[in-house]
Design a protein around this motif. Structure first.
Motif, PDB file in Angstrom:
ATOM      1  N   LEU A   1     -26.790  39.349   1.166  1.00  0.00           N
ATOM      2  CA  LEU A   1     -26.905  38.875   2.551  1.00  0.00           C
ATOM      3  C   LEU A   1     -27.369  37.419   2.586  1.00  0.00           C
ATOM      4  O   LEU A   1     -26.794  36.587   3.294  1.00  0.00           O
ATOM      5  N   ILE A   2     -28.376  37.091   1.804  1.00  0.00           N
ATOM      6  CA  ILE A   2     -28.883  35.716   1.754  1.00  0.00           C
ATOM      7  C   ILE A   2     -27.801  34.772   1.234  1.00  0.00           C
ATOM      8  O   ILE A   2     -27.587  33.681   1.777  1.00  0.00           O
ATOM      9  N   LEU A   3     -27.089  35.196   0.189  1.00  0.00           N
ATOM     10  CA  LEU A   3     -26.012  34.383  -0.368  1.00  0.00           C
ATOM     11  C   LEU A   3     -24.909  34.166   0.663  1.00  0.00           C
ATOM     12  O   LEU A   3     -24.430  33.042   0.848  1.00  0.00           O
ATOM     13  N   ARG A   4     -24.515  35.237   1.343  1.00  0.00           N
ATOM     14  CA  ARG A   4     -23.478  35.124   2.375  1.00  0.00           C
ATOM     15  C   ARG A   4     -23.887  34.183   3.495  1.00  0.00           C
ATOM     16  O   ARG A   4     -23.104  33.348   3.949  1.00  0.00           O
ATOM     17  N   ILE A   5     -25.116  34.316   3.960  1.00  0.00           N
ATOM     18  CA  ILE A   5     -25.577  33.469   5.065  1.00  0.00           C
ATOM     19  C   ILE A   5     -25.623  32.002   4.639  1.00  0.00           C
ATOM     20  O   ILE A   5     -25.137  31.123   5.356  1.00  0.00           O
ATOM     21  N   GLY A   6     -26.178  31.743   3.473  1.00  0.00           N
ATOM     22  CA  GLY A   6     -26.268  30.361   3.002  1.00  0.00           C
ATOM     23  C   GLY A   6     -24.913  29.714   2.804  1.00  0.00           C
ATOM     24  O   GLY A   6     -24.647  28.612   3.302  1.00  0.00           O
ATOM     25  N   LEU A   7     -24.031  30.401   2.080  1.00  0.00           N
ATOM     26  CA  LEU A   7     -22.703  29.847   1.826  1.00  0.00           C
ATOM     27  C   LEU A   7     -21.887  29.753   3.111  1.00  0.00           C
ATOM     28  O   LEU A   7     -21.181  28.763   3.338  1.00  0.00           O
ATOM     29  N   GLY A   8     -21.978  30.781   3.948  1.00  0.00           N
ATOM     30  CA  GLY A   8     -21.204  30.795   5.187  1.00  0.00           C
ATOM     31  C   GLY A   8     -21.599  29.676   6.128  1.00  0.00           C
ATOM     32  O   GLY A   8     -20.746  28.974   6.677  1.00  0.00           O
ATOM     33  N   ILE A   9     -22.892  29.472   6.309  1.00  0.00           N
ATOM     34  CA  ILE A   9     -23.357  28.404   7.199  1.00  0.00           C
ATOM     35  C   ILE A   9     -22.968  27.033   6.651  1.00  0.00           C
ATOM     36  O   ILE A   9     -22.509  26.160   7.389  1.00  0.00           O
ATOM     37  N   TYR A  10     -23.128  26.851   5.349  1.00  0.00           N
ATOM     38  CA  TYR A  10     -22.770  25.566   4.750  1.00  0.00           C
ATOM     39  C   TYR A  10     -21.292  25.250   4.994  1.00  0.00           C
ATOM     40  O   TYR A  10     -20.938  24.140   5.404  1.00  0.00           O
ATOM     41  N   MET A  11     -20.424  26.222   4.718  1.00  0.00           N
ATOM     42  CA  MET A  11     -18.990  25.971   4.855  1.00  0.00           C
ATOM     43  C   MET A  11     -18.556  25.897   6.317  1.00  0.00           C
ATOM     44  O   MET A  11     -17.611  25.184   6.644  1.00  0.00           O
ATOM     45  N   LEU A  12     -19.235  26.617   7.182  1.00  0.00           N
ATOM     46  CA  LEU A  12     -18.954  26.522   8.611  1.00  0.00           C
ATOM     47  C   LEU A  12     -19.233  25.099   9.091  1.00  0.00           C
ATOM     48  O   LEU A  12     -18.426  24.513   9.822  1.00  0.00           O
ATOM     49  N   LYS A  13     -20.340  24.537   8.662  1.00  0.00           N
ATOM     50  CA  LYS A  13     -20.699  23.165   9.028  1.00  0.00           C
ATOM     51  C   LYS A  13     -19.729  22.164   8.395  1.00  0.00           C
ATOM     52  O   LYS A  13     -19.272  21.230   9.044  1.00  0.00           O
ATOM     53  N   ALA A  14     -19.423  22.367   7.115  1.00  0.00           N
ATOM     54  CA  ALA A  14     -18.551  21.420   6.410  1.00  0.00           C
ATOM     55  C   ALA A  14     -17.150  21.390   7.018  1.00  0.00           C
ATOM     56  O   ALA A  14     -16.619  20.315   7.318  1.00  0.00           O
ATOM     57  N   SER A  15     -16.552  22.545   7.220  1.00  0.00           N
ATOM     58  CA  SER A  15     -15.202  22.564   7.792  1.00  0.00           C
ATOM     59  C   SER A  15     -15.229  22.228   9.277  1.00  0.00           C
ATOM     60  O   SER A  15     -14.318  21.579   9.790  1.00  0.00           O
ATOM     61  N   GLY A  16     -16.277  22.628   9.962  1.00  0.00           N
ATOM     62  CA  GLY A  16     -16.399  22.312  11.387  1.00  0.00           C
ATOM     63  C   GLY A  16     -16.510  20.825  11.638  1.00  0.00           C
ATOM     64  O   GLY A  16     -16.039  20.321  12.665  1.00  0.00           O
ATOM     65  N   SER A  17     -17.119  20.090  10.702  1.00  0.00           N
ATOM     66  CA  SER A  17     -17.229  18.646  10.892  1.00  0.00           C
ATOM     67  C   SER A  17     -15.854  17.983  10.862  1.00  0.00           C
ATOM     68  O   SER A  17     -15.623  17.003  11.559  1.00  0.00           O
ATOM     69  N   TYR A  18     -14.941  18.524  10.080  1.00  0.00           N
ATOM     70  CA  TYR A  18     -13.575  17.988  10.069  1.00  0.00           C
ATOM     71  C   TYR A  18     -12.818  18.418  11.326  1.00  0.00           C
ATOM     72  O   TYR A  18     -12.108  17.615  11.927  1.00  0.00           O
ATOM     73  N   LEU A  19     -12.980  19.656  11.708  1.00  0.00           N
ATOM     74  CA  LEU A  19     -12.216  20.180  12.841  1.00  0.00           C
ATOM     75  C   LEU A  19     -12.712  19.680  14.190  1.00  0.00           C
ATOM     76  O   LEU A  19     -11.914  19.432  15.086  1.00  0.00           O
ATOM     77  N   PHE A  20     -14.035  19.555  14.349  1.00  0.00           N
ATOM     78  CA  PHE A  20     -14.591  19.310  15.676  1.00  0.00           C
ATOM     79  C   PHE A  20     -15.356  18.000  15.831  1.00  0.00           C
ATOM     80  O   PHE A  20     -15.747  17.660  16.928  1.00  0.00           O
ATOM     81  N   GLU A  21     -15.605  17.300  14.738  1.00  0.00           N
ATOM     82  CA  GLU A  21     -16.406  16.085  14.824  1.00  0.00           C
ATOM     83  C   GLU A  21     -15.624  14.826  14.461  1.00  0.00           C
ATOM     84  O   GLU A  21     -16.206  13.799  14.128  1.00  0.00           O
ATOM     85  N   GLY A  22     -14.300  14.903  14.474  1.00  0.00           N
ATOM     86  CA  GLY A  22     -13.478  13.720  14.293  1.00  0.00           C
ATOM     87  C   GLY A  22     -13.334  13.205  12.880  1.00  0.00           C
ATOM     88  O   GLY A  22     -12.988  12.038  12.682  1.00  0.00           O
ATOM     89  N   LYS A  23     -13.581  14.032  11.879  1.00  0.00           N
ATOM     90  CA  LYS A  23     -13.448  13.583  10.496  1.00  0.00           C
ATOM     91  C   LYS A  23     -12.085  13.914   9.890  1.00  0.00           C
ATOM     92  O   LYS A  23     -11.839  13.633   8.724  1.00  0.00           O
ATOM     93  N   MET A  24     -11.180  14.479  10.690  1.00  0.00           N
ATOM     94  CA  MET A  24      -9.888  14.899  10.164  1.00  0.00           C
ATOM     95  C   MET A  24      -9.077  13.716   9.643  1.00  0.00           C
ATOM     96  O   MET A  24      -8.381  13.816   8.629  1.00  0.00           O
ATOM     97  N   GLY A  25      -9.173  12.565  10.313  1.00  0.00           N
ATOM     98  CA  GLY A  25      -8.447  11.383   9.861  1.00  0.00           C
ATOM     99  C   GLY A  25      -8.835  10.967   8.449  1.00  0.00           C
ATOM    100  O   GLY A  25      -8.001  10.512   7.659  1.00  0.00           O
ATOM    101  N   GLU A  26     -10.102  11.128   8.135  1.00  0.00           N
ATOM    102  CA  GLU A  26     -10.599  10.815   6.799  1.00  0.00           C
ATOM    103  C   GLU A  26      -9.932  11.711   5.756  1.00  0.00           C
ATOM    104  O   GLU A  26      -9.498  11.239   4.696  1.00  0.00           O
ATOM    105  N   LEU A  27      -9.834  12.992   6.047  1.00  0.00           N
ATOM    106  CA  LEU A  27      -9.201  13.932   5.111  1.00  0.00           C
ATOM    107  C   LEU A  27      -7.705  13.676   5.007  1.00  0.00           C
ATOM    108  O   LEU A  27      -7.139  13.710   3.910  1.00  0.00           O
ATOM    109  N   ILE A  28      -7.064  13.408   6.122  1.00  0.00           N
ATOM    110  CA  ILE A  28      -5.630  13.101   6.102  1.00  0.00           C
ATOM    111  C   ILE A  28      -5.380  11.852   5.259  1.00  0.00           C
ATOM    112  O   ILE A  28      -4.463  11.819   4.428  1.00  0.00           O
ATOM    113  N   GLY A  29      -6.205  10.825   5.440  1.00  0.00           N
ATOM    114  CA  GLY A  29      -6.077   9.608   4.637  1.00  0.00           C
ATOM    115  C   GLY A  29      -6.273   9.877   3.152  1.00  0.00           C
ATOM    116  O   GLY A  29      -5.565   9.318   2.311  1.00  0.00           O
ATOM    117  N   PHE A  30      -7.223  10.738   2.818  1.00  0.00           N
ATOM    118  CA  PHE A  30      -7.459  11.088   1.423  1.00  0.00           C
ATOM    119  C   PHE A  30      -6.242  11.798   0.834  1.00  0.00           C
ATOM    120  O   PHE A  30      -5.811  11.472  -0.279  1.00  0.00           O
TER     121      PHE A  30
END
Length: 139
Positions: free
Chosen positions: A18-47
């Motif tokens: 449970l602790i592992l799931r919560i930690g990994l899930g929150i981290y990846m939710l934030k990481a992918s959410g920053s690309y999807l919802f915080e305007g970082k998609m252009g950076e990934l597309i450029g890469f």
């Protein structure tokens, strides 16, 4: 034996997963959410364009969408999310980071192995998988 010694000898695998799931899930939710919802998609597309990937305008949002949905599945305790995340991150390590797991591919490699291990171990008792599949088997 002392109380601490007895506590140390006990195992808490369901709490551990449970602790592992919560930690990994929150981290990846934030990481992918920053690309999807915080305007970082252009950076990934450029890469991806710099790597000469085909259709980076489609692959970048698709990969981040898969990671975002997989993170939600991991948090809910659905094993498929862990396998999906592991696959997506291993693809990133091999193709986006050139397989350099001790250099710039270190974080995605470590995350991919953690998600693969979580998928193989299972989500534990505090998960949707347990509620949907294991609990019925034990009745």
């Amino acid at each position: 034996m002392t109380r601490i010694g007895k506590l140390y000898q006990r195992e808490f695998p369901d709490f551990g997963t449970l602790i592992l799931r919560i930690g990994l899930g929150i981290y990846m939710l934030k990481a992918s959410g920053s690309y999807l919802f915080e305007g970082k998609m252009g950076e990934l597309i450029g890469f991806l364009e710099s790597l000469n990937w085909p259709i980076p305008d489609i692959l970048a949002p698709l990969s981040q969408g898969v990671e975002f949905i997989s993170a939600i599945l991991v948090l809910a305790g659905i094993r498929l999310g862990a396998f999906s995340m592991a696959f997506t991150l291993f693809v990133a390590v091999v193709f986006a980071h050139g397989g350099r797991i001790l250099e710039d591919g270190q974080l995605p490699f470590m995350l991919a192995t953690c998600f693969l291990a979580l998928g193989l171990i299972g989500s534990g008792k505090f998960s949707m998988d347990y509620y949907l599949f294991e609990r019925k088997r034990n009745l």
